[in-house]
Design a protein around this motif. Structure first.
Motif, short mmCIF file in Angstrom:
data_model
loop_
_atom_site.label_atom_id
_atom_site.label_comp_id
_atom_site.label_asym_id
_atom_site.label_seq_id
_atom_site.Cartn_x
_atom_site.Cartn_y
_atom_site.Cartn_z
N MET A 86 0.81 -1.20 0.00
CA MET A 86 0.00 0.00 0.00
C MET A 86 0.86 1.27 0.00
O MET A 86 0.37 2.36 -0.28
N SER A 87 2.15 1.10 0.29
CA SER A 87 3.09 2.23 0.25
C SER A 87 3.85 2.29 -1.07
O SER A 87 4.77 3.09 -1.22
N GLY A 88 3.49 1.40 -2.01
CA GLY A 88 4.06 1.50 -3.34
C GLY A 88 4.82 0.30 -3.86
O GLY A 88 5.23 0.28 -5.02
N MET A 89 5.01 -0.74 -3.05
CA MET A 89 5.73 -1.93 -3.52
C MET A 89 4.81 -2.77 -4.39
O MET A 89 3.69 -3.07 -4.00
N PRO A 90 5.23 -3.19 -5.60
CA PRO A 90 4.36 -3.99 -6.46
C PRO A 90 4.18 -5.41 -5.92
O PRO A 90 5.04 -5.94 -5.21
N TYR A 91 3.04 -6.03 -6.29
CA TYR A 91 2.78 -7.41 -5.87
C TYR A 91 3.46 -8.38 -6.80
O TYR A 91 3.41 -8.25 -8.01
N THR A 92 4.13 -9.40 -6.24
CA THR A 92 4.65 -10.54 -6.99
C THR A 92 4.24 -11.80 -6.26
O THR A 92 3.76 -11.76 -5.13
N ALA A 93 4.45 -12.94 -6.90
CA ALA A 93 4.04 -14.21 -6.28
C ALA A 93 5.00 -14.66 -5.18
O ALA A 93 4.72 -15.61 -4.47
N GLY A 94 6.12 -13.98 -5.00
CA GLY A 94 7.14 -14.45 -4.06
C GLY A 94 6.71 -14.49 -2.62
O GLY A 94 7.26 -15.25 -1.81
N GLY A 95 5.73 -13.66 -2.24
CA GLY A 95 5.29 -13.64 -0.85
C GLY A 95 4.68 -14.94 -0.38
O GLY A 95 4.59 -15.19 0.83
N ILE A 96 4.28 -15.79 -1.32
CA ILE A 96 3.73 -17.09 -0.97
C ILE A 96 4.71 -17.87 -0.10
O ILE A 96 4.32 -18.58 0.84
#
Length: 386
Positions: A86-96
């Motif tokens: 929410m502060s600007g970091m893009p979403y990737t699948a790595g957080g899984i």
């Protein structure tokens, strides 16, 4: 024991033969539940006698929501990731992988308690059928126990060993594991097989191998498709006769045509776009082309931590250009189609007695009054649970 619920301002049946329009809306309605099934639907003035009577007081009634895409077997928390995004970091699948580590470290009791909490949370918001995937274990034993635990809480269990390739693992070797020893161990616990066919996860050839191996073991395919960008997932899902292609955010004309001409449901997950600030799927384009559309929560700790189908209905209407009628159908009968169920998602006689009363005179209020707790009562298998 029979129950007559009368005094309904409107009852959505999802059976056009029973009422007006595609939703089969009956005005000034009543419904009789007998045991676990719907026994009668019609005008309140013609209602038969029953052992018990409840006056809905002008509330609207709808079928229980059918959430056909959820990831409930997990441990840990990803608040920091959400905050950063929410502060600007893009979403990737790595957080899984963060959730994988926490899930592997959790006990069976801890995982089961979390699933129970989320299923109950969903039920209190009107969800009477919910699908549950594995995918946060990624070892033979952890995937098998995830599916076993999921099966303690729902009949709709999906093997998602192919959620992401574990860190430090050769992708081809991992596909061999998912289609071999892991599948052997997991197939007895599952009804469905799924794969995350996206950049950063599994490509088209890998996804095909995983889905075909699952199908040989009697598991029906579902596909995470075209969420993060264009790709082969949607057309692969249709080609292999998958029950649903889920996300469907980045589609070209060939993808839309394939969904419109096939039997694969396009399951849209607006909670994911809401929580990642990504572009929403173009539901209007799919509907106008003739595709069958479902709405689901995609409840998971990383990209869509919600169990609220009413929230998804409201977002679909506001952001995805669905009408309220289309969104309610997609969240009930659409979900049933995505799970290939004929007993839920509607309220025709013979259907399972999953009934929701809204603290509102119309189902349109689900979008008209977003964020308001409108679920007044829920019957699940004919038993009042809310």
């Amino acid at each position: 024991m029979s129950l007559l619920v009368t005094g309904l301002s409107r009852l959505v049946t999802n059976d056009p033969s029973l009422g007006q329009g595609p939703l089969g809306v009956v005005e000034n309605a009543a419904i009789v539940l007998e045991g676990h099934t719907v026994a009668w639907v019609g005008p309140a003035s013609s209602a038969p006698e029953a052992d018990q009577v409840i006056d809905a007081g002008g509330r609207a009634g709808i079928p229980g929501f059918v959430d056909s895409h959820a990831h409930l077997v997990f441990a840990g928390d990803r608040t920091a990731e959400f905050d950063a995004r929410m502060s600007g970091m893009p979403y990737t699948a790595g957080g899984i992988r963060t959730t994988v580590a926490a899930t592997r470290a959790a006990s069976d009791d801890e995982l089961s308690a979390n699933v129970a909490r989320l299923v109950d949370e969903a039920l209190r918001q009107g969800t009477t059928v919910i699908e549950c995937k594995s995918g946060y274990g990624l070892t033979v034993e952890d995937e098998a126990r995830s599916l076993r635990i999921a099966g303690e809480h729902t009949d709709e269990v999906t093997y998602l060993g192919a959620h992401v390739v574990p860190a430090g693992t050769d992708p081809d070797e991992y596909v061999n594991l998912v289609t071999g020893p892991m599948l052997d161990r997991c197939a007895p616990y599952a009804r469905w097989v799924d794969v995350f066919c996206e950049r950063g996860a599994f490509d088209g050839d890998q996804a095909r191998a995983i889905l075909e191996a699952g199908a040989k073991r009697g598991l029906t395919p579902r596909v995470h498709a075209n969420q993060l960008g264009p790709g082969p997932g949607v057309r692969l899902a249709v080609e292999l006769g998958a029950a649903s292609a889920d996300h469907c955010t980045h589609l070209d004309d060939a993808d839309v045509d394939a969904l419109a001409s096939g039997n694969t449901v396009a399951t849209l997950l607006p909670g994911a776009e809401f929580s990642t600030r990504a572009a929403y799927p173009d539901a209007r384009r799919l509907l106008d082309a003739g595709a069958t559309v479902a709405l689901s929560t995609d409840c998971n700790p990383g990209s869509s931590f919600t169990t609220s189908m009413p929230f998804c209905v409201a977002v679909a209407v506001r952001e995805m250009r669905m009408t309220p009628d289309e969104a309610v159908w997609a969240a009930t009968m659409g979900g049933a189609r995505a799970l290939r169920r004929t007993d839920v998602g509607h309220l025709a006689p013979g259907a399972r007695a999953d009934l929701v009363l809204l603290d509102a005179p119309s189902h349109v209020h689900l979008a008209y009054r977003p964020g308001v707790p409108l679920i007044s009562a829920v019957w699940h298998h004919g038993e009042r649970v809310v």
